[in-house]
Write a protein that holds these residues in place. Structure first.
Motif, PDB file in Angstrom:
ATOM      1  N   HIS A  47       0.890  -1.451   0.073  1.00 11.67           N
ATOM      2  CA  HIS A  47      -0.248  -0.244  -0.273  1.00 11.67           C
ATOM      3  C   HIS A  47       0.796   1.099   0.227  1.00 11.67           C
ATOM      4  CE1 HIS A  47      -3.618  -2.361   0.622  1.00 11.67           C
ATOM      5  NE2 HIS A  47      -3.272  -3.813   1.260  1.00 11.67           N
TER       6      HIS A  47
ATOM      7  N   SER B 119       0.760   3.836  -2.654  1.00  5.86           N
ATOM      8  CA  SER B 119       0.402   4.985  -3.123  1.00  5.86           C
ATOM      9  C   SER B 119      -0.783   5.342  -3.402  1.00  5.86           C
ATOM     10  CB  SER B 119       0.112   4.250  -4.828  1.00  5.86           C
ATOM     11  OG  SER B 119      -0.779   3.822  -5.049  1.00  5.86           O
ATOM     12  N   LYS B 120      -0.941   6.766  -3.805  1.00  4.65           N
ATOM     13  CA  LYS B 120      -1.729   7.731  -3.570  1.00  4.65           C
ATOM     14  C   LYS B 120      -3.585   7.195  -3.580  1.00  4.65           C
ATOM     15  CE  LYS B 120      -1.895  12.732  -4.392  1.00  4.65           C
ATOM     16  NZ  LYS B 120      -1.588  13.122  -6.128  1.00  4.65           N
ATOM     17  N   ASP B 121      -3.620   5.541  -4.261  1.00  3.24           N
ATOM     18  CA  ASP B 121      -4.709   4.684  -4.169  1.00  3.24           C
ATOM     19  C   ASP B 121      -4.751   4.312  -3.344  1.00  3.24           C
ATOM     20  OD1 ASP B 121      -4.936   5.972  -6.784  1.00  3.24           O
ATOM     21  OD2 ASP B 121      -3.623   3.936  -7.648  1.00  3.24           O
ATOM     22  N   SER B 122      -3.990   3.571  -2.516  1.00  2.00           N
ATOM     23  CA  SER B 122      -4.208   3.037  -1.098  1.00  2.00           C
ATOM     24  C   SER B 122      -2.570   3.594  -0.704  1.00  2.00           C
ATOM     25  CB  SER B 122      -3.836   1.331  -1.572  1.00  2.00           C
ATOM     26  OG  SER B 122      -4.391   1.046   0.297  1.00  2.00           O
TER      27      SER B 122
ATOM     28  N   THR C 147      -4.776   7.036   3.085  1.00  2.00           N
ATOM     29  CA  THR C 147      -5.036   7.091   1.749  1.00  2.00           C
ATOM     30  C   THR C 147      -6.527   8.578   1.690  1.00  2.00           C
ATOM     31  OG1 THR C 147      -5.670   4.591   1.669  1.00  2.00           O
ATOM     32  CG2 THR C 147      -6.289   6.251  -0.196  1.00  2.00           C
TER      33      THR C 147
END
Ligand code: HEM
Length: 138
Positions: A16, A18-21, A34
């Motif tokens: 986890h 990245s910006k997505d998670s 997030t």
């Protein structure tokens, strides 16, 4: 609070990143930041750069306020299971398996062959085969 007991490995958390998670670990607890990352007074970048890792030192070095800690509580997902704990579990399993296989070996190998040296058994088989071969020819 309902998810507080969920256990993550270090590698679960590292996915986890990245910006997505976006997960971080602080004092062995896993937080999902997030949504929070955009509201962070210290900026998005610091959290994006450290996404999926243990940020305990950075978090404490800044001297975050009680308010920051309260926000953290609301973002908690679970706890992180340390590598060392995993290793000792694996080692326990390994020794459990080796004890088990020793027991099984003892059971399966009956009384006749239990004390026979495989090298001696091999020599015997060769000797008997030769004997049979020569007596047939004679
Ligand atoms: C993920 C959990 C985090 C939360 C909930 C959080 C929350 C906050 C909050 C509420 C503030 C405002 C000041 C305060 O109340 O102390 C703040 C400031 C700040 N945070 Fe974080 N933070 C987190 C992680 C981090 C990390 C990992 C870093 C550094 C790598 C960081 C760097 C900073 C900095 C530099 C400020 C000061 C901003 C300023 O005063 O202009 N924070 N944070």
């Amino acid at each position: 609070m309902s998810n507080m007991s969920k256990v993550f490995t270090v590698s679960d958390v590292s996915l986890h990143n990245s910006k997505d998670s976006l997960f971080v670990v602080i004092h062995d607890e896993v937080y999902d930041v997030t949504e929070f990352v955009r509201q962070h007074p210290g900026g998005e970048d610091v959290l994006l750069k450290t996404a999926g890792t243990d940020v305990t030192e950075q978090f404490e070095d800044i001297g975050h306020s009680e308010e920051a800690r309260a926000i953290l509580q609301s973002l908690q997902l679970g706890i992180v299971q340390r590598e060392t704990k995993l290793e000792s579990t694996l080692n326990d399993n390994k020794s459990a398996i080796s004890i088990e296989s020793r027991i099984n070996y003892g059971d399966a190998s009956g009384s006749l062959w239990k004390n026979v040296d495989p090298n001696i058994a091999y020599l015997w088989i060769v000797w008997v085969s030769c004997f049979l071969l020569f007596t047939k020819q004679g």
